[in-house]
Design a protein around this motif. Structure first.
Motif, PDB file in Angstrom:
ATOM      1  N   GLY A   1       0.908  -1.249  -0.075  1.00  0.00           N
ATOM      2  CA  GLY A   1       0.032  -0.009   0.111  1.00  0.00           C
ATOM      3  C   GLY A   1       0.615   1.514   0.021  1.00  0.00           C
ATOM      4  N   GLY A   2       1.936   1.420   0.726  1.00  0.00           N
ATOM      5  CA  GLY A   2       2.667   2.384   0.765  1.00  0.00           C
ATOM      6  C   GLY A   2       3.543   2.474  -0.164  1.00  0.00           C
ATOM      7  N   ALA A   3       4.037   1.657  -1.011  1.00  0.00           N
ATOM      8  CA  ALA A   3       4.838   1.445  -2.207  1.00  0.00           C
ATOM      9  C   ALA A   3       4.130   2.227  -3.274  1.00  0.00           C
ATOM     10  CB  ALA A   3       5.600   0.183  -2.539  1.00  0.00           C
ATOM     11  N   LEU A   4       3.020   1.602  -3.474  1.00  0.00           N
ATOM     12  CA  LEU A   4       2.227   1.871  -4.737  1.00  0.00           C
ATOM     13  C   LEU A   4       1.481   3.299  -4.356  1.00  0.00           C
ATOM     14  CD1 LEU A   4      -1.086   1.709  -4.154  1.00  0.00           C
ATOM     15  CD2 LEU A   4      -0.676  -0.685  -4.385  1.00  0.00           C
ATOM     16  N   ALA A   5       1.158   3.847  -3.190  1.00  0.00           N
ATOM     17  CA  ALA A   5       0.796   5.014  -2.602  1.00  0.00           C
ATOM     18  C   ALA A   5       1.825   6.176  -3.211  1.00  0.00           C
ATOM     19  CB  ALA A   5       0.242   5.271  -1.468  1.00  0.00           C
ATOM     20  N   ILE A   6       3.305   5.789  -3.119  1.00  0.00           N
ATOM     21  CA  ILE A   6       4.287   6.667  -3.353  1.00  0.00           C
ATOM     22  C   ILE A   6       4.155   6.788  -4.811  1.00  0.00           C
ATOM     23  CG2 ILE A   6       6.880   6.785  -3.556  1.00  0.00           C
ATOM     24  CD1 ILE A   6       7.145   5.462  -0.969  1.00  0.00           C
ATOM     25  N   VAL A   7       4.116   5.800  -5.522  1.00  0.00           N
ATOM     26  CA  VAL A   7       4.056   5.516  -7.186  1.00  0.00           C
ATOM     27  C   VAL A   7       2.701   6.394  -7.628  1.00  0.00           C
ATOM     28  CG1 VAL A   7       3.852   4.424  -9.376  1.00  0.00           C
ATOM     29  CG2 VAL A   7       5.553   3.859  -7.309  1.00  0.00           C
TER      30      VAL A   7
ATOM     31  N   MET B   1      13.034   0.707   4.160  1.00  0.00           N
ATOM     32  CA  MET B   1      13.980   1.543   3.510  1.00  0.00           C
ATOM     33  C   MET B   1      13.077   2.428   2.832  1.00  0.00           C
ATOM     34  SD  MET B   1      17.186  -0.890   2.473  1.00  0.00           S
ATOM     35  CE  MET B   1      16.114  -2.375   2.061  1.00  0.00           C
ATOM     36  N   ALA B   2      11.795   2.075   2.503  1.00  0.00           N
ATOM     37  CA  ALA B   2      10.804   2.980   1.563  1.00  0.00           C
ATOM     38  C   ALA B   2      10.528   4.032   2.448  1.00  0.00           C
ATOM     39  CB  ALA B   2       9.609   2.073   1.136  1.00  0.00           C
ATOM     40  N   LEU B   3      10.280   3.781   3.670  1.00  0.00           N
ATOM     41  CA  LEU B   3       9.750   4.902   4.530  1.00  0.00           C
ATOM     42  C   LEU B   3      10.814   6.046   4.870  1.00  0.00           C
ATOM     43  CD1 LEU B   3       7.809   6.389   6.564  1.00  0.00           C
ATOM     44  CD2 LEU B   3       8.199   4.739   8.196  1.00  0.00           C
ATOM     45  N   ALA B   4      12.103   5.309   4.823  1.00  0.00           N
ATOM     46  CA  ALA B   4      13.154   6.166   5.135  1.00  0.00           C
ATOM     47  C   ALA B   4      13.548   7.200   3.812  1.00  0.00           C
ATOM     48  CB  ALA B   4      14.541   5.480   5.614  1.00  0.00           C
ATOM     49  N   ARG B   5      13.429   6.500   2.915  1.00  0.00           N
ATOM     50  CA  ARG B   5      13.541   7.408   1.594  1.00  0.00           C
ATOM     51  C   ARG B   5      12.430   8.458   1.385  1.00  0.00           C
ATOM     52  NH1 ARG B   5      15.242   1.877  -0.633  1.00  0.00           N
ATOM     53  NH2 ARG B   5      17.256   2.052  -0.979  1.00  0.00           N
ATOM     54  N   LEU B   6      11.113   8.048   1.621  1.00  0.00           N
ATOM     55  CA  LEU B   6       9.907   8.919   1.649  1.00  0.00           C
ATOM     56  C   LEU B   6      10.380  10.006   2.556  1.00  0.00           C
ATOM     57  CD1 LEU B   6       7.013   9.660   0.554  1.00  0.00           C
ATOM     58  CD2 LEU B   6       6.286   8.188   2.661  1.00  0.00           C
ATOM     59  N   GLU B   7      10.595   9.840   3.843  1.00  0.00           N
ATOM     60  CA  GLU B   7      11.002  10.686   4.636  1.00  0.00           C
ATOM     61  C   GLU B   7      12.041  11.955   4.164  1.00  0.00           C
ATOM     62  OE1 GLU B   7       8.566  11.704   6.655  1.00  0.00           O
ATOM     63  OE2 GLU B   7       7.845  10.025   7.736  1.00  0.00           O
ATOM     64  N   ALA B   8      13.007  11.081   3.745  1.00  0.00           N
ATOM     65  CA  ALA B   8      14.377  12.063   3.393  1.00  0.00           C
ATOM     66  C   ALA B   8      13.849  13.069   2.288  1.00  0.00           C
ATOM     67  CB  ALA B   8      15.378  10.995   3.016  1.00  0.00           C
ATOM     68  N   ALA B   9      13.060  12.419   1.362  1.00  0.00           N
ATOM     69  CA  ALA B   9      12.598  13.184  -0.138  1.00  0.00           C
ATOM     70  C   ALA B   9      11.756  14.249   0.504  1.00  0.00           C
ATOM     71  CB  ALA B   9      11.962  12.389  -0.972  1.00  0.00           C
ATOM     72  N   SER B  10      11.193  14.162   1.828  1.00  0.00           N
ATOM     73  CA  SER B  10      10.224  15.023   1.948  1.00  0.00           C
ATOM     74  C   SER B  10      10.647  16.097   2.819  1.00  0.00           C
ATOM     75  CB  SER B  10       8.903  14.557   2.821  1.00  0.00           C
ATOM     76  OG  SER B  10       8.432  13.697   2.037  1.00  0.00           O
ATOM     77  N   GLY B  11      12.211  16.218   3.321  1.00  0.00           N
ATOM     78  CA  GLY B  11      13.008  17.094   3.959  1.00  0.00           C
ATOM     79  C   GLY B  11      12.951  16.654   5.424  1.00  0.00           C
ATOM     80  N   ASN B  12      12.246  15.393   5.870  1.00  0.00           N
ATOM     81  CA  ASN B  12      12.326  14.904   7.136  1.00  0.00           C
ATOM     82  C   ASN B  12      13.401  13.980   7.585  1.00  0.00           C
ATOM     83  OD1 ASN B  12       9.730  16.104   7.530  1.00  0.00           O
ATOM     84  ND2 ASN B  12       8.803  14.464   6.693  1.00  0.00           N
TER      85      ASN B  12
ATOM     86  N   PRO C   1       1.680  10.844  -0.848  1.00  0.00           N
ATOM     87  CA  PRO C   1       2.617  10.574   0.179  1.00  0.00           C
ATOM     88  C   PRO C   1       2.306  10.644   1.689  1.00  0.00           C
ATOM     89  CG  PRO C   1       2.682  13.058  -0.439  1.00  0.00           C
ATOM     90  CD  PRO C   1       1.947  12.263  -1.241  1.00  0.00           C
ATOM     91  N   VAL C   2       0.769  11.227   2.034  1.00  0.00           N
ATOM     92  CA  VAL C   2       0.376  10.964   3.061  1.00  0.00           C
ATOM     93  C   VAL C   2      -0.463   9.528   3.475  1.00  0.00           C
ATOM     94  CG1 VAL C   2      -1.945  11.701   4.270  1.00  0.00           C
ATOM     95  CG2 VAL C   2      -0.755  13.327   3.068  1.00  0.00           C
ATOM     96  N   LYS C   3      -0.761   8.945   2.249  1.00  0.00           N
ATOM     97  CA  LYS C   3      -1.354   7.535   2.428  1.00  0.00           C
ATOM     98  C   LYS C   3      -0.181   6.516   2.499  1.00  0.00           C
ATOM     99  CE  LYS C   3      -5.864   7.689   2.532  1.00  0.00           C
ATOM    100  NZ  LYS C   3      -6.605   7.322   1.410  1.00  0.00           N
ATOM    101  N   ALA C   4       1.037   7.015   1.694  1.00  0.00           N
ATOM    102  CA  ALA C   4       2.144   6.063   1.893  1.00  0.00           C
ATOM    103  C   ALA C   4       2.727   6.103   3.009  1.00  0.00           C
ATOM    104  CB  ALA C   4       3.138   6.690   0.871  1.00  0.00           C
TER     105      ALA C   4
END
Length: 670
Positions: free
Chosen positions: A191-197, A230-241, A201-204
């Motif tokens: 769910g998180g991976a496809l929400a990113i694609v 790793m998907a969550l870490a990359r998401l947060e890093a890309a969001s500036g967190n 990002p909120v649902k991801a």
């Protein structure tokens, strides 16, 4: 018995090391035996239908799928129309990595109910690969009762919807996906991976945060858990967190310390480097579905189905390092090192997992007989990074198999220098292997301190307890302590034939021949076909008066190709038996027999007097879930493992009806 087996950094039960705290419940396992790599065979030499079919069947059984596919093609060319041969051809094509050819056959066989599960997955993933998302979604409609099929089809269908531009519908489908508790990690990661694609990002973040806190899921599917981290870490890093990204990595490190991709990702995020997700499109998403489910199923006996899923996953995402390494590990387990080498060499140069693939490649080279090349390769890895202790273990394993104990000792001396005075519990194996090297060199004064150091670092390590205890008993020193250590090793590994043999031989050396027979008979049943164990049992039989059976066991030992130095000793026993015991040894044996009978009577009385709390495993149970039921705390799965020695080796093997001992309601105090 002291047993030095070749070291493998990867197991057949998920390449994330030392995990497997739970299992996907109620999933069937294949029980095909392992097969060694066969000699090269020219399919063009076969000219008849029967010859092609027979040779194809042999290659198929030997898991030489590339040769089997060629031969099945030849058989069909001679006599077309055989549905069973077309089924096996499809399977062998897929298993040998020929996905496009296999997909064409899957389309032709789509109405074949016997292979419907396979053809559905292959046809759907091929449609996703070709960006025919509507066809993929139609193929994946499923209303059947199988939980695994429903999960697989639902996740693949959601990725097809993302490809069709229906990202919101795909996310909603995942949110509504119902199933057993073990669905949770798969649902949340995908769910998180496809929400990113899909650009949500909120649902991801919501999905992936739930996945990262799912410790039961981490035990069930460690590979998928690490992908979620790793998907969550990359998401947060890309969001500036940045701090949240590092916190996600820390959560993963508590489950799997020193995991190379996590260490590399942490370094990258700390440098503020741009982050790219592992899954960036529906094809990679479909690959991730096959990887997730295949990784969770990966255990001894399930190699065929796992290989099938991983081959499809690799066809969809050829650069996926974790898929390639898992495929290589399975080939290693099946004793097909040449195929393993092919997979390890495909791992991208820039992957954080490249080094572990190089280490595995070195071990596989040795298994093919290229020992000099393996030594050169592994030595170069040590030179490239002298601080990586895994390199010394890999190189030491090859040296041990080659019986080059002097170089083996020197290798572990260098590793010990790297460790210095800051040894950690996970370093026990360095000192253990160093002790083995010096013991084989007959330098016990150097061997013993290393075994003791290994035990200091890991007091309950059954291999160390067994090796040191056996050595002491064999040298007729520290007999009581040695016996106690071997007994503890057997409690920890009750199904290990080598360790049980050690206990039997310790009893023999102490003159407790009846007890020796009991344990050595169990050892032979656990580890059939081992010359030393059969030889030991023959000795024990002789001492209790079962001389015909003793001769039979010695002859078996001789047929099982013992070490050259043992052959004349066994031949002498077959000819003349064992020498008579001295009067002192007879008296000791009588005393030991009386003590043995008294111990058995006492143990039987205690067993009948003590009532232990037990739990009967139910369908769908995992160790985490059982710990929640009986203790109210899933983290106490560790107490269940400690109380049930049979779980020490395979904690993820639970069968409905299995009875577990439940320890005290109070957790053990450190």
């Amino acid at each position: 018995m002291r047993h030095g087996s070749a070291l493998r950094l990867l197991s057949g039960t998920a390449f994330v090391l030392l995990l497997g705290l739970g299992a996907l419940p109620a999933l069937a396992e294949d029980t095909q035996p392992k097969t060694a790599e066969t000699e090269s065979f020219d399919p063009e030499s076969v000219t008849s239908f029967s010859g092609a079919l027979l040779a194809a069947g042999n290659a198929d059984t030997d898991k030489d799928y590339k040769t089997a596919a060629q031969l099945y093609k030849k058989a069909l060319a001679i006599e077309p129309g055989h549905i069973e041969i077309r089924e096996r051809l499809m399977f062998t094509l897929l298993m040998s990595g020929a996905f496009e050819e296999g997909a064409k056959l899957a389309e032709e066989l789509k109405d074949d109910k016997a292979f419907e599960r396979v053809t559905t997955v292959v046809r759907a993933t091929d449609a996703i690969r070709r960006k025919d998302y509507a066809s993929a979604d139609a193929i994946l409609k499923y209303n059947g009762p199988n939980d695994l099929d429903r999960l697989m089809n639902s996740l693949l269908s959601a990725w097809a919807q993302v490809g069709a531009g229906k990202g919101a519908e795909a996310v909603s489908q995942i949110e509504k996906l119902k199933g057993p508790d073990w669905y949770a990690l798969f649902r949340n990661y995908h769910g998180g991976a496809l929400a990113i694609v899909a650009g949500d990002p909120v649902k991801a973040r919501k999905f992936l945060s739930a996945a990262v806190t799912d410790r039961e899921g981490a035990g069930t599917a460690p590979d998928t858990f690490m992908r979620a981290v790793m998907a969550l870490a990359r998401l947060e890093a890309a969001s500036g967190n940045k701090q949240k990204a590092l916190d996600s990595i820390s959560a993963g490190e508590t489950v799997t310390p020193n995991y190379a991709p996590l260490k590399a990702l942490r370094a990258s995020i700390e440098k503020d480097e741009p982050q790219i997700q592992q899954v960036t499109d529906p094809t990679e998403g479909a690959s991730a579905v096959l990887f997730s489910i295949g990784g969770a199923l990966n255990r001894p006996g399930a190699e065929d189905v796992v290989s099938l899923y991983m081959q499809i996953a690799s066809a969809l995402d050829p650069k996926s390092a974790d898929t390639l390494i898992l495929l290589g590990g399975i080939a290693d387990e099946l004793e097909r090192p040449k195929e393993a080498i092919e997979f390890y060499r495909k791992v991208p140069e820039n992957s954080p997992m490249r080094r572990i693939s190089e280490l595995q490649l070195g071990l596989a080279l040795a298994q093919t007989g290229e020992v000099d090349e393996a030594r050169k390769h592994l030595k170069s890895l040590i030179d490239a990074d002298p601080t990586d202790l895994r390199s010394y273990l890999s190189y030491g394993s090859v040296l041990s198999d080659a019986k080059d104990y002097a170089e083996m000792a020197a290798n572990y001396d260098r590793a010990a220098e790297v460790i210095g005075n800051s040894a950690k519990p996970q370093n026990w194996s360095i000192f253990f292997q160093r002790g083995i090297a010096y013991e084989r060199l007959k330098q016990w004064d150097k061997a013993e301190p290393n075994f003791l150091k290994a035990l200091e670092l890991n007091p309950d390590q059954p291999q160390v307890l067994n090796y040191l205890g056996y050595s002491w008993v064999d040298m007729n020193k520290n007999l009581d302590k040695g016996l106690e250590m071997i007994r503890k090793a057997v409690e920890l590994r009750p199904d290990d034939g080598y360790i049980v043999d050690s206990l039997g031989w310790a009893y023999y050396r102490l003159g407790r021949f009846d007890a020796a027979v009991e344990e050595l008979e169990r050892a032979t049943s656990l580890r059939a076909g081992d010359s030393t164990i059969n030889d030991h049992l023959g000795d024990a039989y002789w001492r209790v008066g079962r001389k015909l059976e003793a001769g039979f066991q010695w002859k078996n030992a001789l047929e099982l190709k013992p070490e050259a130095a043992e052959i004349p000793k066994i031949e002498e026993k077959i000819k003349n038996g064992l020498p008579d015991l001295t009067p002192e040894e007879v008296a000791q044996a009588e005393k030991a027999k009386t003590a043995f009978e008294a111990e058995k009577a006492k143990a039987a009385a205690e067993e009948s007097a003590v009532e232990q709390d037990t739990y009967t495993v139910q369908p769908g149970d995992t160790l985490w879930k059982i710990a929640v039921k009986v203790f109210g705390d899933g983290n106490r799965f560790v107490d269940l493992i400690k109380a049930n020695p049979a779980l020490q080796k395979y904690p993820n093997r639970l069968e409905p009806g299995q009875v577990l001992v439940v320890p005290s309601a109070e957790p053990e105090q450190p």
